[in-house]
Design a protein around this motif. Structure first.
Motif, PDB file in Angstrom:
ATOM      1  N   ALA A 196      23.397  36.957  12.372  1.00 18.75           N
ATOM      2  CA  ALA A 196      22.618  37.904  13.178  1.00 18.75           C
ATOM      3  C   ALA A 196      22.017  36.893  14.351  1.00 18.75           C
ATOM      4  O   ALA A 196      21.590  35.711  13.974  1.00 18.75           O
ATOM      5  CB  ALA A 196      21.463  38.739  12.168  1.00 18.75           C
ATOM      6  N   CYS A 197      21.495  37.653  15.319  1.00 20.01           N
ATOM      7  CA  CYS A 197      21.008  36.947  16.653  1.00 20.01           C
ATOM      8  C   CYS A 197      19.519  36.498  16.036  1.00 20.01           C
ATOM      9  O   CYS A 197      18.660  37.534  15.411  1.00 20.01           O
ATOM     10  CB  CYS A 197      20.847  38.074  17.841  1.00 20.01           C
ATOM     11  SG  CYS A 197      20.057  37.262  19.212  1.00 20.01           S
ATOM     12  N   VAL A 198      19.323  35.297  16.145  1.00 20.39           N
ATOM     13  CA  VAL A 198      18.002  34.880  15.764  1.00 20.39           C
ATOM     14  C   VAL A 198      16.745  35.173  16.906  1.00 20.39           C
ATOM     15  O   VAL A 198      15.465  35.189  16.319  1.00 20.39           O
ATOM     16  CB  VAL A 198      17.721  33.412  15.753  1.00 20.39           C
ATOM     17  CG1 VAL A 198      18.829  32.769  14.957  1.00 20.39           C
ATOM     18  CG2 VAL A 198      18.037  32.613  17.089  1.00 20.39           C
ATOM     19  N   LEU A 199      17.016  35.899  17.965  1.00 25.28           N
ATOM     20  CA  LEU A 199      16.194  36.425  18.948  1.00 25.28           C
ATOM     21  C   LEU A 199      15.808  37.916  18.649  1.00 25.28           C
ATOM     22  O   LEU A 199      14.796  38.325  18.351  1.00 25.28           O
ATOM     23  CB  LEU A 199      16.447  36.216  20.196  1.00 25.28           C
ATOM     24  CG  LEU A 199      16.460  34.596  20.592  1.00 25.28           C
ATOM     25  CD1 LEU A 199      16.719  34.543  22.086  1.00 25.28           C
ATOM     26  CD2 LEU A 199      15.156  33.999  20.470  1.00 25.28           C
ATOM     27  N   CYS A 200      17.059  38.807  18.710  1.00 29.81           N
ATOM     28  CA  CYS A 200      16.813  40.244  18.545  1.00 29.81           C
ATOM     29  C   CYS A 200      17.183  40.865  17.354  1.00 29.81           C
ATOM     30  O   CYS A 200      16.891  42.014  16.948  1.00 29.81           O
ATOM     31  CB  CYS A 200      17.584  40.845  19.784  1.00 29.81           C
ATOM     32  SG  CYS A 200      19.447  40.865  19.517  1.00 29.81           S
TER      33      CYS A 200
ATOM     34  N   GLY B 162      23.831  39.108  24.899  1.00 29.11           N
ATOM     35  CA  GLY B 162      23.027  39.500  25.638  1.00 29.11           C
ATOM     36  C   GLY B 162      21.848  38.047  25.635  1.00 29.11           C
ATOM     37  O   GLY B 162      21.360  37.575  26.641  1.00 29.11           O
ATOM     38  N   CYS B 163      21.597  37.987  24.623  1.00 31.18           N
ATOM     39  CA  CYS B 163      20.372  36.752  24.339  1.00 31.18           C
ATOM     40  C   CYS B 163      21.146  35.359  24.592  1.00 31.18           C
ATOM     41  O   CYS B 163      20.557  34.265  25.062  1.00 31.18           O
ATOM     42  CB  CYS B 163      20.035  36.672  22.787  1.00 31.18           C
ATOM     43  SG  CYS B 163      18.860  38.416  22.548  1.00 31.18           S
ATOM     44  N   HIS B 164      22.420  35.338  24.453  1.00 30.34           N
ATOM     45  CA  HIS B 164      23.016  34.127  24.909  1.00 30.34           C
ATOM     46  C   HIS B 164      23.166  33.747  26.416  1.00 30.34           C
ATOM     47  O   HIS B 164      22.791  32.592  26.746  1.00 30.34           O
ATOM     48  CB  HIS B 164      24.539  34.200  24.164  1.00 30.34           C
ATOM     49  CG  HIS B 164      25.167  32.777  24.239  1.00 30.34           C
ATOM     50  ND1 HIS B 164      26.395  32.521  23.924  1.00 30.34           N
ATOM     51  CD2 HIS B 164      24.808  31.436  24.560  1.00 30.34           C
ATOM     52  CE1 HIS B 164      27.013  31.222  24.036  1.00 30.34           C
ATOM     53  NE2 HIS B 164      25.924  30.539  24.303  1.00 30.34           N
ATOM     54  N   ARG B 165      23.186  34.948  26.866  1.00 29.38           N
ATOM     55  CA  ARG B 165      23.188  34.637  28.521  1.00 29.38           C
ATOM     56  C   ARG B 165      21.728  34.148  28.855  1.00 29.38           C
ATOM     57  O   ARG B 165      21.595  33.453  29.800  1.00 29.38           O
ATOM     58  CB  ARG B 165      23.418  35.892  29.016  1.00 29.38           C
ATOM     59  CG  ARG B 165      25.101  36.336  29.197  1.00 29.38           C
ATOM     60  CD  ARG B 165      25.390  37.347  30.297  1.00 29.38           C
ATOM     61  NE  ARG B 165      24.709  38.576  29.661  1.00 29.38           N
ATOM     62  CZ  ARG B 165      25.431  39.344  28.969  1.00 29.38           C
ATOM     63  NH1 ARG B 165      26.649  39.170  28.457  1.00 29.38           N
ATOM     64  NH2 ARG B 165      24.884  40.438  28.588  1.00 29.38           N
ATOM     65  N   ARG B 166      20.640  34.796  28.452  1.00 28.35           N
ATOM     66  CA  ARG B 166      19.352  34.565  28.394  1.00 28.35           C
ATOM     67  C   ARG B 166      19.014  33.036  28.377  1.00 28.35           C
ATOM     68  O   ARG B 166      18.183  32.044  29.216  1.00 28.35           O
ATOM     69  CB  ARG B 166      18.313  35.261  27.938  1.00 28.35           C
ATOM     70  CG  ARG B 166      18.375  36.815  27.996  1.00 28.35           C
ATOM     71  CD  ARG B 166      17.473  37.717  27.274  1.00 28.35           C
ATOM     72  NE  ARG B 166      16.041  37.190  27.092  1.00 28.35           N
ATOM     73  CZ  ARG B 166      15.221  37.206  26.095  1.00 28.35           C
ATOM     74  NH1 ARG B 166      15.847  37.609  25.152  1.00 28.35           N
ATOM     75  NH2 ARG B 166      14.192  36.463  26.131  1.00 28.35           N
ATOM     76  N   ALA B 167      19.649  32.558  27.259  1.00 25.94           N
ATOM     77  CA  ALA B 167      19.263  31.175  26.796  1.00 25.94           C
ATOM     78  C   ALA B 167      20.211  30.043  27.563  1.00 25.94           C
ATOM     79  O   ALA B 167      19.764  29.160  28.140  1.00 25.94           O
ATOM     80  CB  ALA B 167      19.877  30.861  25.416  1.00 25.94           C
TER      81      ALA B 167
END
Length: 261
Positions: free
Chosen positions: A179-183, A228-233
């Motif tokens: 799972a995504c650690v952010l969302c 999505g969070c990958h792009r933010r990072a």
């Protein structure tokens, strides 16, 4: 005075020069109302106080009718009827060679993508490329703005991640419960496993002569992120400290010496 006091009105002392009605007025007014004044007084022709008998006669150049005109108002070329009728007027020739900006017309040129012949004005072929359609424009953009042609090019990737990548990727997914650690989006929601992101980019390891790409593949340098969070990072919108904290990576487990934490 008796009439004014008893009957509350004054006796007439004037007679209208137009309708003949009697009326009272303290001044020397000669008309009982503005309507009578306008009906009796004309400002046309010689009755106009500015009349100077300055009209001239001439013949219309279109219909040859005789008409009067004031030289101060117009040149006395066309009669009023012909002035209102625009059908006789010849529009100016401003197309083709008669145009003041004429530079030779369109040129036949080839599309830089599909080699099709197209016609363009000289002002339209001063750009970097000549393209015949949106499809060719899209194809040219894909080729021209790829790699070092892109304005955001910063040196490209590092090629194959090499040995150790697959193993550490699987361990990171297991540690983060896929799972995504952010969302928190997991594999079931995404329809696939999350991405595994390097907290310290691989390119920094590749740029240092004392390190290699494989040195980036450690469990304390990777986290699971949804696209999505990958792009933010990747664009620096999530700090490395937060990524490590979200993944439960102790701060003391920073990457190898010489690489920015």
């Amino acid at each position: 005075m008796h009439h004014s006091r008893v009957h509350d009105e004054r006796l007439p002392n004037r007679e209208c020069n137009h309708c003949g009605d009697s009326f009272y007025c303290e001044s020397a007014r000669t008309y009982c109302s503005e309507d009578c004044h306008d009906a009796a007084v004309s400002y046309e022709g010689e009755a106009n106080p500015n009349f100077s008998d300055a009209t001239e006669q001439t013949n219309c150049e279109v219909c040859d009718a005789e008409f009067e005109y004031y030289p101060s108002e117009k040149g006395g070329v066309y009669c009023p009827d012909c002035v209102e009728n625009v059908a006789w007027r010849d529009p100016p020739q401003i197309s083709g060679t008669a145009h003041h900006s004429w530079s030779g017309g369109k040129l036949s040129v080839s599309c830089d993508v599909c080699d099709a012949r197209v016609e363009r004005y000289p002002s339209q072929i001063q750009s970097e490329v000549i393209l015949c359609s949106r499809e060719c424009h899209a194809e040219w953009l894909s080729e021209a703005f790829t790699g070092d042609g892109h304005p955001n090019w910063r040196g490209g990737g590092v090629g194959d991640y090499g040995p150790g990548w697959r193993a550490v990727r699987e361990r990171a997914l297991e540690r983060d419960d896929h799972a995504c650690v952010l969302c928190g989006a997991d594999a079931d929601e995404l329809g696939r496993n999350p991405d595994v992101h390097h907290i310290v980019p691989v390119r920094l390891f590749a740029a240092l002569p004392v390190l290699a790409v494989r040195d980036a593949h450690t469990l304390d340098n990777v986290v699971s992120l949804c696209p999505g969070c990958h792009r933010r990072a990747e664009f620096g919108r999530v700090s490395r400290t937060e990524l490590r904290w979200r993944a439960g990576i102790p701060r003391t487990d920073a990457p190898a010496s010489g690489v920015p934490a």
